[in-house]
Design a protein around this motif. Structure first.
Motif, PDB file in Angstrom:
ATOM      1  N   ARG A 234       0.877  -1.228   0.150  1.00 19.51           N
ATOM      2  CA  ARG A 234       0.016   0.027  -0.041  1.00 19.51           C
ATOM      3  C   ARG A 234       0.737   1.178  -0.063  1.00 19.51           C
ATOM      4  NH1 ARG A 234      -3.039  -3.219  -1.213  1.00 19.51           N
ATOM      5  NH2 ARG A 234      -4.955  -4.069  -0.095  1.00 19.51           N
ATOM      6  N   PHE A 235       0.410   2.146  -0.808  1.00 17.10           N
ATOM      7  CA  PHE A 235       1.224   3.459  -0.624  1.00 17.10           C
ATOM      8  C   PHE A 235       0.850   4.378   0.718  1.00 17.10           C
ATOM      9  CE2 PHE A 235       1.087   3.210  -5.374  1.00 17.10           C
ATOM     10  CZ  PHE A 235       2.558   3.734  -5.485  1.00 17.10           C
ATOM     11  N   GLY A 236       1.693   5.027   1.355  1.00 14.18           N
ATOM     12  CA  GLY A 236       1.333   5.462   2.523  1.00 14.18           C
ATOM     13  C   GLY A 236       1.517   7.113   2.555  1.00 14.18           C
ATOM     14  N   GLY A 237       1.495   7.537   1.152  1.00 12.83           N
ATOM     15  CA  GLY A 237       1.524   9.106   0.985  1.00 12.83           C
ATOM     16  C   GLY A 237       0.439   9.602   0.171  1.00 12.83           C
ATOM     17  N   SER A 238       0.644  10.966  -0.257  1.00 11.03           N
ATOM     18  CA  SER A 238      -0.319  11.554  -0.838  1.00 11.03           C
ATOM     19  C   SER A 238      -0.443  10.944  -2.423  1.00 11.03           C
ATOM     20  CB  SER A 238      -0.083  13.085  -1.083  1.00 11.03           C
ATOM     21  OG  SER A 238       1.078  13.263  -1.899  1.00 11.03           O
ATOM     22  N   PRO A 239      -1.334  11.209  -2.997  1.00 10.68           N
ATOM     23  CA  PRO A 239      -1.734  10.552  -4.405  1.00 10.68           C
ATOM     24  C   PRO A 239      -0.373  11.007  -5.380  1.00 10.68           C
ATOM     25  CG  PRO A 239      -4.037  11.385  -3.919  1.00 10.68           C
ATOM     26  CD  PRO A 239      -2.672  11.807  -2.724  1.00 10.68           C
TER      27      PRO A 239
ATOM     28  N   SER B 100       2.674   8.970  -4.619  1.00 13.84           N
ATOM     29  CA  SER B 100       2.314   7.891  -4.840  1.00 13.84           C
ATOM     30  C   SER B 100       2.755   7.843  -6.354  1.00 13.84           C
ATOM     31  CB  SER B 100       0.990   7.179  -4.936  1.00 13.84           C
ATOM     32  OG  SER B 100       0.645   7.488  -3.498  1.00 13.84           O
ATOM     33  N   ILE B 101       2.452   8.684  -7.261  1.00 22.40           N
ATOM     34  CA  ILE B 101       2.974   8.950  -8.618  1.00 22.40           C
ATOM     35  C   ILE B 101       4.424   9.226  -8.775  1.00 22.40           C
ATOM     36  CG2 ILE B 101       2.858   9.943 -10.765  1.00 22.40           C
ATOM     37  CD1 ILE B 101      -0.472  10.376 -10.271  1.00 22.40           C
ATOM     38  N   ALA B 102       4.891  10.096  -7.796  1.00 21.44           N
ATOM     39  CA  ALA B 102       6.469  10.508  -8.124  1.00 21.44           C
ATOM     40  C   ALA B 102       7.161   9.202  -7.659  1.00 21.44           C
ATOM     41  CB  ALA B 102       6.610  11.589  -7.024  1.00 21.44           C
ATOM     42  N   SER B 103       6.577   8.257  -6.978  1.00 22.40           N
ATOM     43  CA  SER B 103       7.491   7.296  -6.482  1.00 22.40           C
ATOM     44  C   SER B 103       7.928   6.367  -7.536  1.00 22.40           C
ATOM     45  CB  SER B 103       6.731   6.415  -5.346  1.00 22.40           C
ATOM     46  OG  SER B 103       7.482   5.093  -5.384  1.00 22.40           O
ATOM     47  N   PRO B 104       7.099   5.809  -8.425  1.00 22.71           N
ATOM     48  CA  PRO B 104       7.525   5.287  -9.721  1.00 22.71           C
ATOM     49  C   PRO B 104       8.289   5.905 -10.539  1.00 22.71           C
ATOM     50  CG  PRO B 104       5.048   5.065  -9.672  1.00 22.71           C
ATOM     51  CD  PRO B 104       5.497   5.592  -8.232  1.00 22.71           C
ATOM     52  N   GLY B 105       7.765   7.285 -10.625  1.00 27.31           N
ATOM     53  CA  GLY B 105       8.142   8.386 -11.584  1.00 27.31           C
ATOM     54  C   GLY B 105       9.451   8.650 -11.270  1.00 27.31           C
TER      55      GLY B 105
ATOM     56  N   ARG C  94      11.261   4.870  -2.171  1.00 31.69           N
ATOM     57  CA  ARG C  94      10.945   4.171  -1.233  1.00 31.69           C
ATOM     58  C   ARG C  94      10.003   5.637  -0.249  1.00 31.69           C
ATOM     59  NH1 ARG C  94      14.875   0.952   0.779  1.00 31.69           N
ATOM     60  NH2 ARG C  94      13.987  -0.811  -0.523  1.00 31.69           N
ATOM     61  N   ALA C  95      10.615   6.434   0.228  1.00 33.64           N
ATOM     62  CA  ALA C  95      10.378   7.607   0.801  1.00 33.64           C
ATOM     63  C   ALA C  95       9.076   8.167   0.298  1.00 33.64           C
ATOM     64  CB  ALA C  95      11.309   8.510   1.019  1.00 33.64           C
ATOM     65  N   LEU C  96       9.074   8.243  -0.987  1.00 27.85           N
ATOM     66  CA  LEU C  96       7.905   8.678  -1.650  1.00 27.85           C
ATOM     67  C   LEU C  96       6.567   7.706  -1.583  1.00 27.85           C
ATOM     68  CD1 LEU C  96       9.417  10.181  -4.758  1.00 27.85           C
ATOM     69  CD2 LEU C  96       8.225  11.664  -3.047  1.00 27.85           C
ATOM     70  N   ALA C  97       6.998   6.499  -1.655  1.00 21.50           N
ATOM     71  CA  ALA C  97       5.811   5.482  -1.362  1.00 21.50           C
ATOM     72  C   ALA C  97       5.314   5.322  -0.003  1.00 21.50           C
ATOM     73  CB  ALA C  97       6.552   3.964  -1.874  1.00 21.50           C
ATOM     74  N   LEU C  98       6.270   5.740   0.951  1.00 22.10           N
ATOM     75  CA  LEU C  98       5.771   5.485   2.218  1.00 22.10           C
ATOM     76  C   LEU C  98       5.164   6.699   2.736  1.00 22.10           C
ATOM     77  CD1 LEU C  98       8.739   3.577   3.834  1.00 22.10           C
ATOM     78  CD2 LEU C  98       6.457   2.548   3.148  1.00 22.10           C
ATOM     79  N   GLY C  99       5.367   7.992   2.021  1.00 20.82           N
ATOM     80  CA  GLY C  99       4.980   9.199   2.356  1.00 20.82           C
ATOM     81  C   GLY C  99       5.837   9.868   3.466  1.00 20.82           C
ATOM     82  N   GLN C 100       7.203   9.475   3.538  1.00 21.74           N
ATOM     83  CA  GLN C 100       8.115   9.939   4.597  1.00 21.74           C
ATOM     84  C   GLN C 100       9.068  10.880   4.070  1.00 21.74           C
ATOM     85  OE1 GLN C 100      10.118   6.279   5.043  1.00 21.74           O
ATOM     86  NE2 GLN C 100       8.715   5.496   6.690  1.00 21.74           N
ATOM     87  N   ASP C 101       9.527  11.553   4.737  1.00 25.56           N
ATOM     88  CA  ASP C 101      10.510  12.951   4.379  1.00 25.56           C
ATOM     89  C   ASP C 101      11.558  12.196   3.771  1.00 25.56           C
ATOM     90  OD1 ASP C 101      12.297  15.013   4.398  1.00 25.56           O
ATOM     91  OD2 ASP C 101      13.016  14.735   6.306  1.00 25.56           O
ATOM     92  N   THR C 102      11.933  12.743   2.295  1.00 23.39           N
ATOM     93  CA  THR C 102      12.905  12.121   1.542  1.00 23.39           C
ATOM     94  C   THR C 102      14.223  12.459   1.943  1.00 23.39           C
ATOM     95  OG1 THR C 102      12.627  14.048   0.127  1.00 23.39           O
ATOM     96  CG2 THR C 102      11.086  12.157  -0.424  1.00 23.39           C
ATOM     97  N   GLY C 103      14.363  13.532   2.974  1.00 24.58           N
ATOM     98  CA  GLY C 103      15.832  13.591   3.357  1.00 24.58           C
ATOM     99  C   GLY C 103      16.737  13.983   2.400  1.00 24.58           C
ATOM    100  N   GLY C 104      16.404  14.788   1.235  1.00 30.55           N
ATOM    101  CA  GLY C 104      17.610  15.104   0.038  1.00 30.55           C
ATOM    102  C   GLY C 104      17.681  13.962  -0.848  1.00 30.55           C
ATOM    103  N   ASP C 105      17.145  12.912  -0.735  1.00 27.21           N
ATOM    104  CA  ASP C 105      17.302  11.938  -1.593  1.00 27.21           C
ATOM    105  C   ASP C 105      16.800  12.090  -2.953  1.00 27.21           C
ATOM    106  OD1 ASP C 105      18.778   9.909  -0.417  1.00 27.21           O
ATOM    107  OD2 ASP C 105      16.936   9.187   0.806  1.00 27.21           O
ATOM    108  N   VAL C 106      15.550  12.914  -2.903  1.00 26.99           N
ATOM    109  CA  VAL C 106      14.919  13.057  -4.519  1.00 26.99           C
ATOM    110  C   VAL C 106      15.901  14.142  -5.008  1.00 26.99           C
ATOM    111  CG1 VAL C 106      13.065  14.463  -5.496  1.00 26.99           C
ATOM    112  CG2 VAL C 106      12.592  12.642  -3.687  1.00 26.99           C
ATOM    113  N   THR C 107      16.320  15.064  -4.374  1.00 23.39           N
ATOM    114  CA  THR C 107      17.335  16.063  -4.940  1.00 23.39           C
ATOM    115  C   THR C 107      18.714  15.340  -5.457  1.00 23.39           C
ATOM    116  OG1 THR C 107      16.771  17.416  -3.189  1.00 23.39           O
ATOM    117  CG2 THR C 107      18.306  18.311  -4.497  1.00 23.39           C
ATOM    118  N   ALA C 108      19.082  14.414  -4.617  1.00 22.97           N
ATOM    119  CA  ALA C 108      20.354  13.660  -5.009  1.00 22.97           C
ATOM    120  C   ALA C 108      19.905  12.863  -6.271  1.00 22.97           C
ATOM    121  CB  ALA C 108      20.892  12.670  -3.826  1.00 22.97           C
ATOM    122  N   THR C 109      19.150  12.274  -6.229  1.00 17.16           N
ATOM    123  CA  THR C 109      18.832  11.453  -7.379  1.00 17.16           C
ATOM    124  C   THR C 109      18.479  12.393  -8.754  1.00 17.16           C
ATOM    125  OG1 THR C 109      17.579   9.949  -5.932  1.00 17.16           O
ATOM    126  CG2 THR C 109      17.098   9.722  -8.580  1.00 17.16           C
ATOM    127  N   LEU C 110      17.741  13.586  -8.637  1.00 19.55           N
ATOM    128  CA  LEU C 110      17.786  14.393  -9.841  1.00 19.55           C
ATOM    129  C   LEU C 110      19.422  14.819 -10.160  1.00 19.55           C
ATOM    130  CD1 LEU C 110      14.702  16.498  -8.792  1.00 19.55           C
ATOM    131  CD2 LEU C 110      14.749  14.490 -10.233  1.00 19.55           C
TER     132      LEU C 110
END
Lengths: 254, 328
Positions: free
Chosen positions: A132-137, A140-145, A216-232
């Motif tokens: 189950r996704f734990g965050g906002s819609p 939930s899209i951004a996670s696989p995105g 994973r953080a996006l899927a769980l609806g948790q704080d991404t702690g800079g991981d999104v920025t690092a990935t980008l």
């Protein structure tokens, strides 16, 4: 070469590659049976033995295995391009009055489409077995995105490999040797903390770990702690390396 | 094709191409008038394919200038591409697409409108006798059918200049003859065809003009008849019952014409001789007097094989063998 024709050429190439996905049984298996098989094997065979921070293993695993699957998809990019180079189709394409980029962009676009399909399929099967996704819609899209986005530069690097390699077989060997350690020495299947101390910094420095953590953080609806920025940032950096390499390999006389 | 008659279809001036230390082309000059089939004849590794790749804008020459349909292949590569067709050594078709889909795709890549690309594909499928296989994937095609599909793909855009790089290599004799008929038809429609081949028979059969290429240079040019005349007269070939007789036979034949050619494996000695009456009888008497027994004897018009031999001092098969040796 104006933009309209560049897009047109790229579209024709995309369609061709998508037809090849559907018509080649091994391609079809690689985007259907294979990822589902991995998802089920990891969940039910290994899942019980792996201690994770999330309530159950499937919640932990799905984003990880998703990133792994789409990154593995880069194989298809490299193999497809190597096959085209071997069969002489490239010579035909290069003798046509088309955008030079169309062969590669058409390939990458088709691979992104395949990845969107795979992600949807895996999330669907995941749902059936308790994910189950734990965050906002939006999350939930951004996670696989973000997983699919991260796969793009990897596919670009593999495209360069596919265009440079001597044969389809050598692509297989290079890809296999490169991609297994990169995907496994990461947080995709087990927490990095469970690895031996000397291996943890390697897993932490692995851009793949950043992408998995972000997804994973996006899927769980948790704080991404800079991981999104690092990935980008990794995505941009890897693309900046992959594009010139790919273009050079494509234009190289053969 | 407004200016087609006033300018050559292909112009090559001092083109060289080096790959590292290897000189694939060492200063090629060539002029092909529009509307003919021009044959580039030479053994493997002579530089034929390199020249075609340069003319088809796939590679840039190291030096020199090449023009196709009046356009510079380096500076006007994009425009050249819209005027040429290329069928390379491998049938460049997508195995997973049907015959029709392959041709349609190429049409779309030439920026033909969708409906035009479709009808053009259909026309070509019929023209190349592939109606029955039109909706089958190309992977089910025989070698000959693939080549025909490949050739069809090369003329989707009705090119001014068509490059065919060894179009019949690897085909069985029947498919080869079929393909020759197709190429004949194309030539009649006014397309300039540059054909490379290692088959001397093929150049003889198809090309109005032939350039013989060897070691990166054009070593002779002309019609098949002109080239044959360079051998001079006719060729007398004698077959010997055993190898001991080769040397005495060679010494005797040497008196009657240009340097005889010896094929040890076939126990054959051949020589181009003049057209004087009675020459054959005279040679046979001389062989007899020299105690050379002749197993078989041929007196024939020179073939392009003989031409190649006369020009290079080696048979075309020998060149292949040399190349094989060099690769190992």
């Amino acid at each position: 070469m104006n933009l309209r024709w560049t897009l047109h050429d790229s579209f024709i190439m995309t369609r061709r590659n998508m037809l090849r996905y559907i018509r080649l049984p091994e391609n079809l298996v690689s985007i259907t049976v294979q990822p589902i098989m991995f998802l089920l094997l990891f969940t039910y065979v290994l899942g019980g033995a792996i201690r994770v921070t999330t309530p159950d293993y499937i919640t932990y695993l799905l984003p990880g295995i998703l990133v792994q699957t789409v990154v593995f998809g880069a194989f298809a990019t490299a193999l497809g391009l190597a096959q085209d180079a071997q069969t002489g189709l490239f010579e035909r394409f290069r003798s046509l009055p088309i955008a030079r980029s169309a062969v590669i962009t058409g390939r990458l676009t088709a691979d992104v489409m395949a990845n969107i399909f795979v992600a949807t399929l895996m999330i669907g099967v995941g749902f059936l077995i308790g994910f189950r996704f734990g965050g906002s819609p939006l999350e939930s899209i951004a996670s696989p995105g973000i997983a699919i986005l991260f796969a793009l530069p990897v596919a670009g690097l593999f495209a360069a490999i596919g265009l440079t390699a001597r044969s389809v077989e050598s692509v297989n060997v290079i890809g296999f040797v490169a991609i297994f350690p990169i995907t496994f020495i990461s947080s995709a299947f087990v927490p990095v903390e469970s690895m031996p101390g000397w291996l943890q910094p390697v897993a932490d420095a692995n851009p793949f770990t950043r992408a998995v953590n972000a997804s994973r953080a996006l899927a769980l609806g948790q704080d991404t702690g800079g991981d999104v920025t690092a990935t980008l940032i990794w995505t941009v950096v890897l693309l900046a390396i992959a594009i010139p390499l790919g273009v050079r390999a494509y234009n190289r006389p053969r | 094709m407004t200016s087609a008659s006033s300018q050559p279809a292909i112009e090559v001036d001092g083109v060289t191409k080096t790959f590292g230390k290897v000189e694939a082309l060492r200063g090629v000059n060539l002029r092909v008038e529009p509307g003919i089939v021009f044959g580039l004849l030479g053994p493997n590794g002579a530089g034929k394919t390199t020249l075609v790749k340069i003319l088809a804008t796939l590679q840039a020459p190291s030096s020199g200038i090449a023009r196709v349909a009046g356009l510079d292949v380096v500076r006007q590569a994009g425009e050249v591409r819209s005027k040429i067709g290329l069928a390379g050594q491998f049938a460049a078709v997508d195995d997973q697409l049907t015959g029709l889909e392959n041709l349609e795709m190429v049409g779309q890549l030439y920026h033909l409108p969708g409906s035009v690309a479709k009808s053009r594909a259909r026309t070509l499928i019929e023209q190349f006798g592939l109606e029955d296989a039109a909706d089958r994937r190309a992977k089910t095609y025989s070698g000959g059918m693939r080549r025909r599909l490949d050739l069809a793909a090369a003329i989707v855009n009705q090119p001014e200049v068509l490059f065919l790089d060894e179009p019949t290599t690897g085909l069985d004799p029947r498919s080869r003859i079929d393909l020759w008929a197709v190429i004949d038809e194309l030539a009649k429609s006014g397309t300039t065809v540059l054909l490379t081949t290692q088959y001397l028979e093929e150049a003889d059969r198809l090309a109005a003009k032939i350039a013989v290429v060897d070691h990166g240079l054009v070593i002779a040019e002309g019609t098949a008849v002109e080239l044959k005349e360079r051998v001079g007269g006719r060729v007398l070939a004698i077959h010997l019952p055993d190898a001991d007789q080769i040397e005495p036979a060679r010494v005797i034949l040497d008196e009657y014409g240009a340097t005889p050619y010896v094929d040890v494996a076939a126990r054959e000695v051949s020589v181009a001789v003049g057209a004087e009456p009675g020459i054959v009888a005279e040679i046979i008497r001389a062989l007899d007097a020299g105690h050379v027994t002749v197993a078989d004897l041929q007196f024939r018009q020179p073939s392009l094989d003989d031409v190649f031999l006369a020009l290079t001092g080696r048979a075309s098969e020998e060149v292949d063998a040399e190349l094989e040796g060099a690769r190992r």
